[in-house]
Design a protein around this motif. Structure first.
Motif, PDB file in Angstrom:
ATOM      1  N   UNK A 185       0.815  -1.187   0.000  1.00  0.00           N
ATOM      2  CA  UNK A 185       0.000   0.000   0.000  1.00  0.00           C
ATOM      3  C   UNK A 185       0.865   1.260   0.000  1.00  0.00           C
ATOM      4  N   UNK A 186       1.946   1.214   0.790  1.00  0.00           N
ATOM      5  CA  UNK A 186       2.832   2.367   0.839  1.00  0.00           C
ATOM      6  C   UNK A 186       3.508   2.598  -0.511  1.00  0.00           C
ATOM      7  N   UNK A 187       3.837   1.536  -1.220  1.00  0.00           N
ATOM      8  CA  UNK A 187       4.481   1.662  -2.514  1.00  0.00           C
ATOM      9  C   UNK A 187       3.525   2.314  -3.510  1.00  0.00           C
ATOM     10  N   UNK A 188       2.262   1.905  -3.480  1.00  0.00           N
ATOM     11  CA  UNK A 188       1.264   2.506  -4.358  1.00  0.00           C
ATOM     12  C   UNK A 188       1.088   3.992  -4.042  1.00  0.00           C
ATOM     13  N   UNK A 189       1.123   4.319  -2.774  1.00  0.00           N
ATOM     14  CA  UNK A 189       1.005   5.725  -2.362  1.00  0.00           C
ATOM     15  C   UNK A 189       2.192   6.538  -2.869  1.00  0.00           C
ATOM     16  N   UNK A 190       3.403   5.984  -2.781  1.00  0.00           N
ATOM     17  CA  UNK A 190       4.590   6.672  -3.272  1.00  0.00           C
ATOM     18  C   UNK A 190       4.536   6.847  -4.794  1.00  0.00           C
ATOM     19  N   UNK A 191       4.103   5.809  -5.502  1.00  0.00           N
ATOM     20  CA  UNK A 191       3.981   5.908  -6.959  1.00  0.00           C
ATOM     21  C   UNK A 191       2.936   6.962  -7.319  1.00  0.00           C
ATOM     22  N   UNK A 219       1.984   9.541  -5.540  1.00  0.00           N
ATOM     23  CA  UNK A 219       2.539  10.861  -5.208  1.00  0.00           C
ATOM     24  C   UNK A 219       3.546  11.314  -6.266  1.00  0.00           C
ATOM     25  N   UNK A 220       4.396  10.408  -6.734  1.00  0.00           N
ATOM     26  CA  UNK A 220       5.370  10.743  -7.775  1.00  0.00           C
ATOM     27  C   UNK A 220       4.647  11.110  -9.074  1.00  0.00           C
ATOM     28  N   UNK A 221       3.619  10.346  -9.438  1.00  0.00           N
ATOM     29  CA  UNK A 221       2.835  10.626 -10.631  1.00  0.00           C
ATOM     30  C   UNK A 221       2.136  11.987 -10.527  1.00  0.00           C
ATOM     31  N   UNK A 222       1.566  12.287  -9.383  1.00  0.00           N
ATOM     32  CA  UNK A 222       0.884  13.558  -9.146  1.00  0.00           C
ATOM     33  C   UNK A 222       1.881  14.726  -9.224  1.00  0.00           C
ATOM     34  N   UNK A 223       3.057  14.523  -8.671  1.00  0.00           N
ATOM     35  CA  UNK A 223       4.097  15.553  -8.717  1.00  0.00           C
ATOM     36  C   UNK A 223       4.509  15.836 -10.162  1.00  0.00           C
ATOM     37  N   UNK A 226       4.175  19.467 -12.055  1.00  0.00           N
ATOM     38  CA  UNK A 226       5.393  20.172 -12.444  1.00  0.00           C
ATOM     39  C   UNK A 226       5.575  20.230 -13.968  1.00  0.00           C
ATOM     40  N   UNK A 227       5.168  19.229 -14.702  1.00  0.00           N
ATOM     41  CA  UNK A 227       5.443  19.202 -16.139  1.00  0.00           C
ATOM     42  C   UNK A 227       4.832  20.381 -16.904  1.00  0.00           C
TER      43      UNK A 227
END
Length: 149
Positions: free
Chosen positions: A1-7, A9-13, A17-18
């Protein structure tokens, strides 16, 4: 679950930013006035009151005990030259600029400090030429702090 949350968050970032990176701009910085010496007492004449009129800036420059009143058109495009209105060893201050009410063009007024007295001097600028300088007031004891409207 934490890995999905990190992914997530990275996708949202990346999503946030793009667009900022894609549409960012860089601007070249340039100086409006590049005259050696001390440039001071700036006055701006905007075209807000008169549709289609140019915008001008006037100022005083002191360089090696020579005081100069300059005029420059800054809109609709910045002129390449600085027009010398008056230049000599008399101390100059408080340049003012306004649209000339009685004829086309603009009026430039400034103060001279000469022989322990103040003078108020004026000239007109029309069709890329200056009129003769006129002393409006002479031998004033106090600093008059002129203004045009």
């Amino acid at each position: 679950m934490k890995i999905l949350l990190k992914i997530w968050f990275a996708f949202l970032t990346i999503l946030v930013i793009s667009p900022i990176l894609l549409f960012s701009q860089s601007f070249k910085k340039s100086s409006l006035i590049e005259i050696p010496g001390d440039n001071y007492d700036f006055n701006l004449l905007g075209a807000d009151a008169y549709s289609g009129a140019d915008t001008f800036i006037t100022w005083i420059n002191k360089n090696d005990s020579i005081y100069t009143v300059f005029l420059k058109r800054i809109s609709p495009e910045i002129s390449d030259s600085n027009l010398v209105i008056s230049s000599d060893k008399e101390i100059k201050s408080n340049p003012q600029i306004a649209f000339n009410r009685y004829s086309q063009g603009i009026k430039i007024v400034w103060q001279n400090y000469k022989n322990n007295y103040y003078q108020i001097i004026s000239c007109n600028y029309l069709n890329d030429s200056l009129s003769n300088k006129i002393i409006i007031q002479d031998s004033l004891n106090n600093d008059p702090q002129i203004s045009l409207s």
